[in-house]
Scaffold this motif. Structure first.
Motif, PDB file in Angstrom:
ATOM      1  N   ASP A  88       0.847  -1.189   0.000  1.00 53.95           N
ATOM      2  CA  ASP A  88       0.000   0.000   0.000  1.00 53.95           C
ATOM      3  C   ASP A  88       0.886   1.244   0.000  1.00 53.95           C
ATOM      4  N   ALA A  89       0.719   2.110  -1.000  1.00 54.11           N
ATOM      5  CA  ALA A  89       1.581   3.282  -1.135  1.00 54.11           C
ATOM      6  C   ALA A  89       0.874   4.335  -1.976  1.00 54.11           C
ATOM      7  N   PRO A  90       1.296   5.595  -1.867  1.00 52.27           N
ATOM      8  CA  PRO A  90       0.703   6.639  -2.713  1.00 52.27           C
ATOM      9  C   PRO A  90       1.096   6.454  -4.169  1.00 52.27           C
ATOM     10  N   VAL A  91       0.400   7.144  -5.063  1.00 47.40           N
ATOM     11  CA  VAL A  91       0.683   7.057  -6.491  1.00 47.40           C
ATOM     12  C   VAL A  91       2.152   7.405  -6.748  1.00 47.40           C
ATOM     13  N   GLY A  92       2.817   6.563  -7.516  1.00 47.66           N
ATOM     14  CA  GLY A  92       4.217   6.780  -7.833  1.00 47.66           C
ATOM     15  C   GLY A  92       5.171   5.948  -7.007  1.00 47.66           C
ATOM     16  N   PHE A  93       4.665   5.276  -5.976  1.00 44.37           N
ATOM     17  CA  PHE A  93       5.492   4.432  -5.115  1.00 44.37           C
ATOM     18  C   PHE A  93       4.855   3.042  -5.017  1.00 44.37           C
ATOM     19  N   SER A  94       5.675   2.058  -4.673  1.00 40.60           N
ATOM     20  CA  SER A  94       5.200   0.678  -4.640  1.00 40.60           C
ATOM     21  C   SER A  94       5.115   0.078  -3.245  1.00 40.60           C
ATOM     22  N   ASN A  95       5.837   0.655  -2.284  1.00 40.11           N
ATOM     23  CA  ASN A  95       5.884   0.077  -0.943  1.00 40.11           C
ATOM     24  C   ASN A  95       5.831   1.172   0.105  1.00 40.11           C
ATOM     25  N   SER A  96       5.432   0.777   1.293  1.00 41.86           N
ATOM     26  CA  SER A  96       5.533   1.643   2.459  1.00 41.86           C
ATOM     27  C   SER A  96       5.883   0.780   3.663  1.00 41.86           C
ATOM     28  N   LEU A  97       6.320   1.442   4.727  1.00 41.89           N
ATOM     29  CA  LEU A  97       6.522   0.790   6.015  1.00 41.89           C
ATOM     30  C   LEU A  97       5.268   1.024   6.844  1.00 41.89           C
ATOM     31  N   LYS A  98       4.630  -0.075   7.282  1.00 43.99           N
ATOM     32  CA  LYS A  98       3.394   0.023   8.058  1.00 43.99           C
ATOM     33  C   LYS A  98       3.647  -0.435   9.486  1.00 43.99           C
ATOM     34  N   LEU A  99       3.277   0.412  10.434  1.00 45.39           N
ATOM     35  CA  LEU A  99       3.373   0.105  11.860  1.00 45.39           C
ATOM     36  C   LEU A  99       1.969  -0.043  12.422  1.00 45.39           C
ATOM     37  N   THR A 100       1.799  -1.021  13.322  1.00 43.36           N
ATOM     38  CA  THR A 100       0.487  -1.293  13.903  1.00 43.36           C
ATOM     39  C   THR A 100       0.633  -1.562  15.392  1.00 43.36           C
ATOM     40  N   VAL A 101      -0.146  -0.875  16.219  1.00 44.45           N
ATOM     41  CA  VAL A 101      -0.120  -1.109  17.665  1.00 44.45           C
ATOM     42  C   VAL A 101      -0.740  -2.475  17.955  1.00 44.45           C
ATOM     43  N   THR A 102       0.008  -3.328  18.656  1.00 44.50           N
ATOM     44  CA  THR A 102      -0.505  -4.647  19.029  1.00 44.50           C
ATOM     45  C   THR A 102      -0.757  -4.771  20.531  1.00 44.50           C
ATOM     46  N   THR A 103      -0.035  -3.996  21.335  1.00 47.46           N
ATOM     47  CA  THR A 103      -0.309  -3.895  22.773  1.00 47.46           C
ATOM     48  C   THR A 103      -0.252  -2.427  23.141  1.00 47.46           C
ATOM     49  N   ALA A 104      -1.388  -1.860  23.486  1.00 56.79           N
ATOM     50  CA  ALA A 104      -1.479  -0.418  23.700  1.00 56.79           C
ATOM     51  C   ALA A 104      -0.737   0.016  24.957  1.00 56.79           C
ATOM     52  N   ASP A 105      -0.287   1.272  24.943  1.00 54.47           N
ATOM     53  CA  ASP A 105       0.301   1.924  26.114  1.00 54.47           C
ATOM     54  C   ASP A 105      -0.530   3.182  26.359  1.00 54.47           C
ATOM     55  N   THR A 106      -1.536   3.057  27.214  1.00 51.47           N
ATOM     56  CA  THR A 106      -2.516   4.142  27.378  1.00 51.47           C
ATOM     57  C   THR A 106      -2.020   5.260  28.287  1.00 51.47           C
ATOM     58  N   SER A 107      -1.008   4.966  29.089  1.00 44.59           N
ATOM     59  CA  SER A 107      -0.507   5.972  30.026  1.00 44.59           C
ATOM     60  C   SER A 107       1.012   6.013  29.941  1.00 44.59           C
ATOM     61  N   LEU A 108       1.525   6.909  29.107  1.00 45.57           N
ATOM     62  CA  LEU A 108       2.967   6.984  28.894  1.00 45.57           C
ATOM     63  C   LEU A 108       3.688   7.469  30.144  1.00 45.57           C
ATOM     64  N   GLY A 109       4.771   6.790  30.489  1.00 44.04           N
ATOM     65  CA  GLY A 109       5.659   7.311  31.511  1.00 44.04           C
ATOM     66  C   GLY A 109       6.414   8.512  30.977  1.00 44.04           C
ATOM     67  N   THR A 110       6.904   9.354  31.840  1.00 37.72           N
ATOM     68  CA  THR A 110       7.553  10.589  31.388  1.00 37.72           C
ATOM     69  C   THR A 110       8.778  10.324  30.530  1.00 37.72           C
ATOM     70  N   SER A 111       9.402   9.170  30.701  1.00 35.18           N
ATOM     71  CA  SER A 111      10.609   8.862  29.927  1.00 35.18           C
ATOM     72  C   SER A 111      10.396   7.726  28.935  1.00 35.18           C
ATOM     73  N   ASP A 112       9.143   7.360  28.670  1.00 37.10           N
ATOM     74  CA  ASP A 112       8.851   6.333  27.664  1.00 37.10           C
ATOM     75  C   ASP A 112       9.021   6.919  26.267  1.00 37.10           C
ATOM     76  N   TYR A 113       9.440   6.077  25.329  1.00 32.48           N
ATOM     77  CA  TYR A 113       9.519   6.570  23.951  1.00 32.48           C
ATOM     78  C   TYR A 113       9.309   5.451  22.946  1.00 32.48           C
ATOM     79  N   TYR A 114       8.640   5.834  21.853  1.00 31.37           N
ATOM     80  CA  TYR A 114       8.394   4.967  20.710  1.00 31.37           C
ATOM     81  C   TYR A 114       8.689   5.807  19.464  1.00 31.37           C
ATOM     82  N   PHE A 115       9.590   5.348  18.630  1.00 31.98           N
ATOM     83  CA  PHE A 115       9.875   6.054  17.388  1.00 31.98           C
ATOM     84  C   PHE A 115      10.584   5.108  16.432  1.00 31.98           C
TER      85      PHE A 115
END
Length: 380
Positions: A88-115
């Motif tokens: 799945d990609a926009p016109v002109g491209f063939s691929n994308s990187l897809k990320l999907t949440v599988t275990t939610a983190d509803t209350s982030l700690g002050t030093s938690d990070y996801y990137f």
């Protein structure tokens, strides 16, 4: 490594899709482009040597998804997401990187990070002159899609992640490809390496960050920040998705057409950092190089690399291997890297007894019942 018929060669697990010309902003196109305009490698997510399109679980730091892109999860609340190359990609491209949440983190700690991010080699960023009065402005452009709207951030950091600039952007419509551009002023302060094979610059995209890791959008700061104040918590709900492709970092204050490189060139650029092979587990024997028996229990196999690697690599392996020679196949009990340079590696395959004939030529082969991998990594 020999590349004969039915002989496993480094770099075989690569998606065979490419990029086509498109119309409109942020499109693929090469007119007037020379040199290495896009400092990011595999920005269109077409190379996936490790996973061949399979999803990977991201629950720790430094889990590679598509080539050159590493996904990060450092939570106290146990959040997990998956990463996968998709078509799945926009016109002109063939691929994308897809990320999907599988275990939610509803209350982030002050030093938690996801990137997720890409570490760019110093040889490819030295001309940006970061850390000097002559630091150059750079522009980041990309296509993005998510099922949730709101403020997200991209960011730049130095090698030690203590001099950073986050920059906020907005996803306006759910489940819709949107083109974004961000212009970063050059960093005139901070510690940056020059033309070496170390980390010259990190380019990242925040997904969810605790308040202590959020900063002021568009401002360089002498601290570790991976997002901007007011960013959404993408990790808050199971099933949330985030997709990206056409990622380009270039010198200047305006984005230009995506720098399309030939598939072979893009693959070779990736292979400077990672080369590997895996058999498809289809019931056939696949061979993983030739060598000779050092002793009656150890076979030594040499692997010349397809391109010179950034540094002497490490080796990881999985699956069941056999050493074949003289009409016999002996089960391998251990695989270990013995020598490595940027151009070749020597690997010992140890069998379970004194069953090899010293000095005889042999081949390393896969099991017919399991998938095998040999991965050489010189990632930053």
């Amino acid at each position: 490594m020999t590349q004969a018929a039915n002989l496993g060669a480094l770099g075989t697990n690569v998606s065979s899709s490419g990029i086509t010309q498109a119309a409109g902003g942020g499109t693929a196109g090469t007119a007037g482009v020379t040199g290495f305009k896009n400092r990011l490698i595999n920005g269109a997510m077409v190379i996936d040597q490790r996973n061949a399109g399979a999803a990977v679980t991201v629950n720790a730091v430094g889990i590679f998804c598509t080539d050159r892109w590493a996904c990060i999860a450092r939570p106290t609340g146990g959040g997990v997401y998956s990463a996968q190359q998709v078509s799945d990609a926009p016109v002109g491209f063939s691929n994308s990187l897809k990320l999907t949440v599988t275990t939610a983190d509803t209350s982030l700690g002050t030093s938690d990070y996801y990137f997720f991010w890409q570490k760019i080699e110093g040889y490819n960023t030295a001309d940006l002159m970061f850390g000097t009065a002559n630091a150059r402005t750079v522009t980041l452009s990309f296509w993005v899609k998510s099922n949730i709207t709101g403020q997200f951030s991209a960011f730049l950091t130095n090698a030690t992640e203590v001099y950073n600039q986050p920059f906020a952007y907005t996803i306006n419509a759910a489940n819709t490809w949107e083109y974004k551009t961000i212009t970063f002023t050059g960093a005139t302060a901070g510690t940056w390496i020059g033309a070496t094979n170390g980390v010259g610059l990190n380019v990242g995209f925040g997904l969810a960050n605790g308040t202590s890791l959020q900063g002021t959008s568009g401002v360089w700061t002498a601290s570790s920040v991976y997002g901007s104040t007011g960013d959404v918590n993408w990790m808050a709900t199971n099933g949330n998705t985030f997709q990206i492709t056409g990622v380009q970092l270039e010198v200047g204050s305006a984005a230009t057409n995506f720098d399309v490189r030939s598939f072979g060139t893009e693959l070779a650029l990736c292979q400077r950092y990672f080369q590997g092979t895996t058999n498809p587990n289809d019931g056939n024997n696949y061979y993983y190089g030739s060598g000779s028996n050092l002793t009656t229990s150890i076979a030594y196999i040499t692997y010349p690399f397809l391109v010179s690697m950034r540094a002497s690599p490490t080796l990881t392996s999985s699956g069941t291997f056999y050493i074949r020679g003289g009409g016999n196949s002996e089960l391998v009990t251990a695989v270990s890297l013995v020598t490595a340079t940027t151009t070749t590696a020597g690997v010992n395959f140890t069998v379970g007894g004194a069953t090899l004939t010293q000095g005889y030529g042999v081949l390393a082969r896969s099991s017919t019942a399991t998938a095998n991998t040999l991965f050489f990594s010189a990632e930053l």
